[in-house]
Write a protein that holds these residues in place. Structure first.
Motif, PDB file in Angstrom:
ATOM      1  N   HIS A   8       0.717  -1.132   0.042  1.00 46.95           N
ATOM      2  CA  HIS A   8      -0.026  -0.196  -0.516  1.00 46.95           C
ATOM      3  C   HIS A   8       1.016   1.586   0.058  1.00 46.95           C
ATOM      4  O   HIS A   8       0.116   2.374  -0.713  1.00 46.95           O
ATOM      5  N   VAL A   9       2.125   1.022   0.513  1.00 42.97           N
ATOM      6  CA  VAL A   9       2.607   2.267   0.739  1.00 42.97           C
ATOM      7  C   VAL A   9       3.636   2.734  -0.057  1.00 42.97           C
ATOM      8  O   VAL A   9       3.584   3.624  -1.223  1.00 42.97           O
ATOM      9  N   LEU A  10       3.987   1.139  -0.760  1.00 45.27           N
ATOM     10  CA  LEU A  10       4.904   1.426  -2.301  1.00 45.27           C
ATOM     11  C   LEU A  10       3.664   2.426  -3.269  1.00 45.27           C
ATOM     12  O   LEU A  10       4.273   2.296  -3.980  1.00 45.27           O
ATOM     13  N   ARG A  11       2.974   1.350  -3.504  1.00 45.99           N
ATOM     14  CA  ARG A  11       2.093   2.088  -4.398  1.00 45.99           C
ATOM     15  C   ARG A  11       1.590   3.231  -4.942  1.00 45.99           C
ATOM     16  O   ARG A  11       1.431   3.315  -6.029  1.00 45.99           O
ATOM     17  N   ARG A  12       1.346   4.204  -3.737  1.00 47.05           N
ATOM     18  CA  ARG A  12       1.634   5.686  -3.126  1.00 47.05           C
ATOM     19  C   ARG A  12       2.075   6.667  -3.715  1.00 47.05           C
ATOM     20  O   ARG A  12       0.823   7.263  -4.007  1.00 47.05           O
ATOM     21  N   HIS A  13       3.065   6.688  -4.281  1.00 57.08           N
ATOM     22  CA  HIS A  13       3.446   7.308  -4.714  1.00 57.08           C
ATOM     23  C   HIS A  13       4.754   5.828  -4.946  1.00 57.08           C
ATOM     24  O   HIS A  13       5.751   5.261  -5.270  1.00 57.08           O
ATOM     25  N   PRO A  14       6.356   6.725  -6.619  1.00 56.50           N
ATOM     26  CA  PRO A  14       6.661   6.895  -7.043  1.00 56.50           C
ATOM     27  C   PRO A  14       8.047   7.124  -6.160  1.00 56.50           C
ATOM     28  O   PRO A  14       8.617   7.255  -6.442  1.00 56.50           O
ATOM     29  N   ILE A  61      10.729   1.383  -8.360  1.00 54.38           N
ATOM     30  CA  ILE A  61      10.540   1.793  -9.921  1.00 54.38           C
ATOM     31  C   ILE A  61      11.389   1.386 -11.040  1.00 54.38           C
ATOM     32  O   ILE A  61      12.583   0.553 -10.675  1.00 54.38           O
ATOM     33  N   LYS A  62      11.228   0.876 -11.674  1.00 53.94           N
ATOM     34  CA  LYS A  62      11.813  -0.254 -12.572  1.00 53.94           C
ATOM     35  C   LYS A  62      11.096   0.561 -14.423  1.00 53.94           C
ATOM     36  O   LYS A  62      10.389   0.299 -14.614  1.00 53.94           O
ATOM     37  N   ASN A  64       2.984  -2.981 -31.269  1.00 52.91           N
ATOM     38  CA  ASN A  64       3.705  -4.851 -30.692  1.00 52.91           C
ATOM     39  C   ASN A  64       5.169  -4.378 -30.032  1.00 52.91           C
ATOM     40  O   ASN A  64       4.895  -5.830 -29.524  1.00 52.91           O
ATOM     41  N   VAL A  65       5.196  -3.421 -29.277  1.00 55.60           N
ATOM     42  CA  VAL A  65       6.310  -3.542 -27.971  1.00 55.60           C
ATOM     43  C   VAL A  65       5.950  -2.870 -27.037  1.00 55.60           C
ATOM     44  O   VAL A  65       5.258  -1.556 -27.427  1.00 55.60           O
ATOM     45  N   CYS A  66       5.823  -3.269 -25.571  1.00 55.03           N
ATOM     46  CA  CYS A  66       5.214  -2.077 -24.798  1.00 55.03           C
ATOM     47  C   CYS A  66       6.480  -2.166 -23.655  1.00 55.03           C
ATOM     48  O   CYS A  66       7.393  -2.025 -23.143  1.00 55.03           O
ATOM     49  N   LYS A  67       6.838  -0.815 -23.659  1.00 50.08           N
ATOM     50  CA  LYS A  67       7.975   0.159 -23.291  1.00 50.08           C
ATOM     51  C   LYS A  67       6.877   0.552 -21.076  1.00 50.08           C
ATOM     52  O   LYS A  67       6.649   1.584 -21.452  1.00 50.08           O
ATOM     53  N   LEU A  68       7.441   0.500 -20.452  1.00 47.05           N
ATOM     54  CA  LEU A  68       6.215   0.008 -19.135  1.00 47.05           C
ATOM     55  C   LEU A  68       6.977   0.388 -17.961  1.00 47.05           C
ATOM     56  O   LEU A  68       8.930   0.276 -17.581  1.00 47.05           O
ATOM     57  N   ARG A  69       7.386   1.590 -17.532  1.00 47.05           N
ATOM     58  CA  ARG A  69       7.734   2.153 -15.999  1.00 47.05           C
ATOM     59  C   ARG A  69       6.824   1.878 -14.587  1.00 47.05           C
ATOM     60  O   ARG A  69       5.136   2.355 -15.603  1.00 47.05           O
ATOM     61  N   TYR A  70       6.988   1.366 -14.332  1.00 45.21           N
ATOM     62  CA  TYR A  70       6.485   1.141 -13.141  1.00 45.21           C
ATOM     63  C   TYR A  70       6.744   0.724 -11.661  1.00 45.21           C
ATOM     64  O   TYR A  70       8.318   0.854 -11.278  1.00 45.21           O
ATOM     65  N   ILE A  71       6.104   0.529 -11.015  1.00 43.01           N
ATOM     66  CA  ILE A  71       6.303   0.722  -9.004  1.00 43.01           C
ATOM     67  C   ILE A  71       6.715  -0.782  -9.262  1.00 43.01           C
ATOM     68  O   ILE A  71       5.568  -0.938  -9.382  1.00 43.01           O
ATOM     69  N   PHE A  72       7.572  -1.043  -8.322  1.00 41.67           N
ATOM     70  CA  PHE A  72       7.538  -2.640  -8.399  1.00 41.67           C
ATOM     71  C   PHE A  72       7.352  -2.666  -6.589  1.00 41.67           C
ATOM     72  O   PHE A  72       7.884  -2.000  -6.341  1.00 41.67           O
ATOM     73  N   ARG A  73       7.077  -4.529  -6.534  1.00 39.60           N
ATOM     74  CA  ARG A  73       7.175  -4.246  -4.748  1.00 39.60           C
ATOM     75  C   ARG A  73       8.940  -4.733  -5.064  1.00 39.60           C
ATOM     76  O   ARG A  73       9.312  -6.165  -4.157  1.00 39.60           O
ATOM     77  N   ASN A  74       9.042  -3.483  -3.665  1.00 37.18           N
ATOM     78  CA  ASN A  74      10.737  -3.850  -3.755  1.00 37.18           C
ATOM     79  C   ASN A  74      10.445  -5.007  -2.249  1.00 37.18           C
ATOM     80  O   ASN A  74      10.268  -4.379  -1.097  1.00 37.18           O
ATOM     81  N   GLU A  75      10.784  -6.102  -1.999  1.00 39.67           N
ATOM     82  CA  GLU A  75      10.750  -6.582  -0.659  1.00 39.67           C
ATOM     83  C   GLU A  75      11.954  -6.554   0.040  1.00 39.67           C
ATOM     84  O   GLU A  75      12.170  -6.736   0.924  1.00 39.67           O
ATOM     85  N   ASN A  76      12.769  -6.074  -0.199  1.00 39.43           N
ATOM     86  CA  ASN A  76      14.014  -5.720   0.375  1.00 39.43           C
ATOM     87  C   ASN A  76      14.387  -4.352   0.763  1.00 39.43           C
ATOM     88  O   ASN A  76      14.253  -3.392   0.424  1.00 39.43           O
ATOM     89  N   PRO A  77      14.151  -3.908   2.194  1.00 41.12           N
ATOM     90  CA  PRO A  77      13.953  -2.386   2.814  1.00 41.12           C
ATOM     91  C   PRO A  77      15.251  -2.217   3.077  1.00 41.12           C
ATOM     92  O   PRO A  77      15.368  -1.279   3.202  1.00 41.12           O
TER      93      PRO A  77
END
Length: 200
Positions: A44-50, A55-56, A108-121
């Motif tokens: 929830h906290v990760l998703r609320r802000h970039p 970021i990946k 035919n190609v998707c260039k995606l920038r996204y918030i990822f589930r960073n599980e390593n504090p």
């Protein structure tokens, strides 16, 4: 010392005047509470802000099956995806839709920038670590102290802290839009006002 999920939760407990935990597998109500809440609260906290540390950028290949209509191709979202920040290169505005775990596009190609589930504090920014500590303190407040007034006070503190942390983190890049949903959502309370952690 690098932050860990257990150290963050332990610090939150210490802030409430309780003893820390040694692990999520510990045979105690505190450890079970921490284990049950951690993943959802973190996402929830990760998703609320970039957050810069979460970021990946990836280039996705299309699925073998195309959408039934409107779009030519669909792409499976990464397993660690939490929120899409942009699709396409900077300055581009390709038409797309996210449906379920798919990105639908004409390309035919998707260039995606996204918030990822960073599980390593240990890789997190120090302000994100501090935010998560305070969020866990908020979630522990009522189960540990049985005080609704303390819970509400901590909630207000967390709301201010998150705004400050997002402002500081955002100064390192160009402005980004982020979710301004009420902090109440962090307590996972529905519109009925019911919280699974303290009853109606």
């Amino acid at each position: 010392m690098s932050a860990t999920p257990v150290s963050i939760c332990s610090n939150a407990l210490l802030m409430l005047g309780d003893n820390p935990i040694a692990s999520f597998a510990e045979d105690s109500d505190k450890a079970r509470l921490a284990s049950n809440l951690w993943d959802t609260a973190r996402d929830h906290v990760l998703r609320r802000h970039p957050w810069n540390c979460a970021i990946k950028r990836v280039i996705l290949s299309p699925d073998t099956t195309a959408p039934a209509f409107d779009f030519k191709a669909q792409f499976e979202l990464p397993a660690d995806w939490l929120r899409t920040l942009s699709v396409g290169e900077e300055g581009e505005r390709p038409r797309y839709r996210i449906e379920g775990r798919k990105v639908l596009m004409q390309e035919n190609v998707c260039k995606l920038r996204y918030i990822f589930r960073n599980e390593n504090p240990a890789t997190w920014d120090s302000m994100l670590v501090w935010c998560m500590t305070r969020v866990m303190r908020m979630l522990f407040a009522y189960p540990i102290t049985q005080s609704t007034s303390l819970e509400q006070l901590i909630e207000q503190e967390v709301a201010l802290l998150l705004r400050e942390a997002r402002a500081v983190d955002g100064q390192e890049d160009e402005p980004e839009a982020f979710d301004e949903s009420p902090l109440l959502a962090a307590r996972f309370v529905g519109s009925s006002g019911y919280s699974p952690y303290r009853g109606a």
